[in-house]
Design a protein around this motif. Structure first.
Motif, PDB file in Angstrom:
ATOM      1  N   SER A  86       0.828  -1.202   0.000  1.00 51.77           N
ATOM      2  CA  SER A  86       0.000   0.000   0.000  1.00 51.77           C
ATOM      3  C   SER A  86       0.862   1.252   0.000  1.00 51.77           C
ATOM      4  CB  SER A  86      -0.906   0.009   1.231  1.00 51.77           C
ATOM      5  OG  SER A  86      -1.754  -1.119   1.242  1.00 51.77           O
ATOM      6  N   PRO A  87       0.385   2.343  -0.628  1.00 48.91           N
ATOM      7  CA  PRO A  87       1.138   3.609  -0.602  1.00 48.91           C
ATOM      8  C   PRO A  87       1.204   4.173   0.813  1.00 48.91           C
ATOM      9  CG  PRO A  87      -1.029   3.909  -1.610  1.00 48.91           C
ATOM     10  CD  PRO A  87      -0.845   2.440  -1.431  1.00 48.91           C
ATOM     11  N   ALA A  88       2.208   5.012   1.047  1.00 50.76           N
ATOM     12  CA  ALA A  88       2.458   5.549   2.391  1.00 50.76           C
ATOM     13  C   ALA A  88       1.252   6.309   2.938  1.00 50.76           C
ATOM     14  CB  ALA A  88       3.685   6.455   2.361  1.00 50.76           C
ATOM     15  N   GLU A  89       0.574   7.065   2.086  1.00 48.61           N
ATOM     16  CA  GLU A  89      -0.576   7.853   2.541  1.00 48.61           C
ATOM     17  C   GLU A  89      -1.693   6.949   3.054  1.00 48.61           C
ATOM     18  OE1 GLU A  89      -3.700  11.235   0.831  1.00 48.61           O
ATOM     19  OE2 GLU A  89      -1.981  10.599  -0.372  1.00 48.61           O
ATOM     20  N   THR A  93      -3.143   6.624   6.978  1.00 51.99           N
ATOM     21  CA  THR A  93      -4.570   6.787   7.271  1.00 51.99           C
ATOM     22  C   THR A  93      -5.090   5.622   8.102  1.00 51.99           C
ATOM     23  OG1 THR A  93      -4.951   8.042   5.237  1.00 51.99           O
ATOM     24  CG2 THR A  93      -6.871   7.023   6.266  1.00 51.99           C
ATOM     25  N   TRP A  94      -4.739   4.399   7.690  1.00 49.77           N
ATOM     26  CA  TRP A  94      -5.201   3.220   8.418  1.00 49.77           C
ATOM     27  C   TRP A  94      -4.577   3.133   9.806  1.00 49.77           C
ATOM     28  CZ3 TRP A  94      -9.337   0.540   7.584  1.00 49.77           C
ATOM     29  CH2 TRP A  94      -9.859   0.422   6.296  1.00 49.77           C
ATOM     30  N   LYS A  95      -3.330   3.536   9.933  1.00 49.61           N
ATOM     31  CA  LYS A  95      -2.680   3.482  11.247  1.00 49.61           C
ATOM     32  C   LYS A  95      -3.351   4.431  12.230  1.00 49.61           C
ATOM     33  CE  LYS A  95       1.871   1.599  10.229  1.00 49.61           C
ATOM     34  NZ  LYS A  95       3.344   1.761  10.339  1.00 49.61           N
ATOM     35  N   LYS A  96      -3.814   5.576  11.735  1.00 49.03           N
ATOM     36  CA  LYS A  96      -4.538   6.506  12.598  1.00 49.03           C
ATOM     37  C   LYS A  96      -5.851   5.900  13.078  1.00 49.03           C
ATOM     38  CE  LYS A  96      -2.630  10.740  10.567  1.00 49.03           C
ATOM     39  NZ  LYS A  96      -2.931  11.938   9.731  1.00 49.03           N
ATOM     40  N   MET A  97      -6.399   4.969  12.294  1.00 44.02           N
ATOM     41  CA  MET A  97      -7.658   4.312  12.654  1.00 44.02           C
ATOM     42  C   MET A  97      -7.437   3.112  13.566  1.00 44.02           C
ATOM     43  SD  MET A  97      -9.492   4.487   8.904  1.00 44.02           S
ATOM     44  CE  MET A  97     -10.937   3.554   9.432  1.00 44.02           C
ATOM     45  N   GLY A  98      -6.161   2.707  13.754  1.00 43.81           N
ATOM     46  CA  GLY A  98      -5.880   1.620  14.688  1.00 43.81           C
ATOM     47  C   GLY A  98      -5.183   0.412  14.112  1.00 43.81           C
ATOM     48  N   THR A 100      -2.176  -1.781  13.026  1.00 48.42           N
ATOM     49  CA  THR A 100      -0.774  -1.829  13.457  1.00 48.42           C
ATOM     50  C   THR A 100       0.183  -1.782  12.274  1.00 48.42           C
ATOM     51  OG1 THR A 100      -1.433  -3.180  15.354  1.00 48.42           O
ATOM     52  CG2 THR A 100       0.910  -3.150  14.790  1.00 48.42           C
ATOM     53  N   GLY A 101      -0.136  -2.548  11.226  1.00 45.58           N
ATOM     54  CA  GLY A 101       0.754  -2.612  10.076  1.00 45.58           C
ATOM     55  C   GLY A 101       0.106  -3.354   8.923  1.00 45.58           C
ATOM     56  N   PHE A 102       0.875  -3.524   7.841  1.00 42.04           N
ATOM     57  CA  PHE A 102       0.369  -4.144   6.625  1.00 42.04           C
ATOM     58  C   PHE A 102       1.236  -5.327   6.224  1.00 42.04           C
ATOM     59  CE2 PHE A 102      -1.844  -0.242   6.571  1.00 42.04           C
ATOM     60  CZ  PHE A 102      -2.937  -0.384   5.727  1.00 42.04           C
ATOM     61  N   ILE A 103       0.572  -6.346   5.696  1.00 42.46           N
ATOM     62  CA  ILE A 103       1.253  -7.511   5.138  1.00 42.46           C
ATOM     63  C   ILE A 103       0.643  -7.758   3.766  1.00 42.46           C
ATOM     64  CG2 ILE A 103       1.673  -9.987   5.367  1.00 42.46           C
ATOM     65  CD1 ILE A 103       1.315  -9.652   8.394  1.00 42.46           C
TER      66      ILE A 103
END
Length: 233
Positions: A86-89, A93-98, A100-103
């Motif tokens: 996923s792109p950094a933006e 956005t998702w991290k602000k929603m809770g 933790t990270g992406f796989i």
């Protein structure tokens, strides 16, 4: 590590599950728990059993947005699985929603191993030694709160020992009046906070519940014997 993988297709996840198993992780892959949460607002599993929750790419972003607040009640790390990085933006956005990270499906085996190791949170234990003061113990305890436990605790702290109603807490947590489901979640958050207060040596009676008035947090006092201290391992 124990991992809960929520998906719409069990067969789609088989290779990913094998990789996790090869890394020594215990994985429960479920479609039913996801369906129950979406259709009945009910989740038939104690999420505190799991270290990590992974939300499959078979679940749409819109669906993840709707169910994510439920999982913020718990301490487990929450990962969003995607087909491509996923792109950094989007990640921010998702991290602000809770999240933790992406796989992603393309995550290399070594990267997957290191990412999951890194998400393991420190545990707290009692050891012999000079006792901590209340401020130090509180700081350690709060680092081990879930996001919503911390949010509720801060609201009660800022109330300066005044009662905060369920209605007010629901508005501040979810932006709406309490439903039966949200009242149940709120009760679960309060129980979890009281449990952690006791685990870290505080007198849990400082968190009071009053029927018709709500909750309040009195002055916190340690009741751990002076020969013990709370440390992170």
């Amino acid at each position: 590590m124990t991992i809960l993988l929520l998906t719409k297709s069990l067969s789609f996840e088989q290779e990913f599950i094998r990789n996790l198993n090869d890394l020594g992780h215990e994985v429960l892959c479920s479609k039913k728990f996801l369906t129950d949460l979406q259709t009945k607002d009910y989740f038939g599993m104690d999420l505190n059993y799991f270290d990590t929750l992974i939300l499959s790419e078979t679940i749409s972003d819109q669906e993840v947005s709707k169910i994510l607040p439920f999982f913020l009640n718990f301490k487990c790390a929450i990962y969003r699985k995607t087909i491509n990085p996923s792109p950094a933006e989007t990640i921010n956005t998702w991290k602000k929603m809770g999240i933790t990270g992406f796989i992603s499906q393309n995550t290399h085996f070594d990267e997957l191993r290191e990412e999951l190791i890194a998400c393991n949170e420190k545990k707290t234990v009692l050891k012999w030694g000079p006792p901590n003061n209340e401020e130090t113990t509180l700081e350690i305890m709060l680092r081990n709160f879930s996001r919503q436990e911390l949010q509720v605790f801060r609201i009660l702290q800022e109330s300066q020992r005044n009662y905060i109603s369920r209605e007010s807490l629901s508005q501040q947590l979810w932006g709406e009046a309490p439903t039966k489901s949200k009242e149940s979640r709120l009760s679960g958050i309060i129980r979890s906070i009281k449990k952690k207060l006791a685990e870290y040596g505080f007198d849990e009676s400082c968190l009071e519940t009053s029927w018709g008035r709500g909750y309040r947090l009195e002055k916190m006092k340690l009741k751990v014997p002076g020969d013990f201290k709370v440390v992170e391992s």
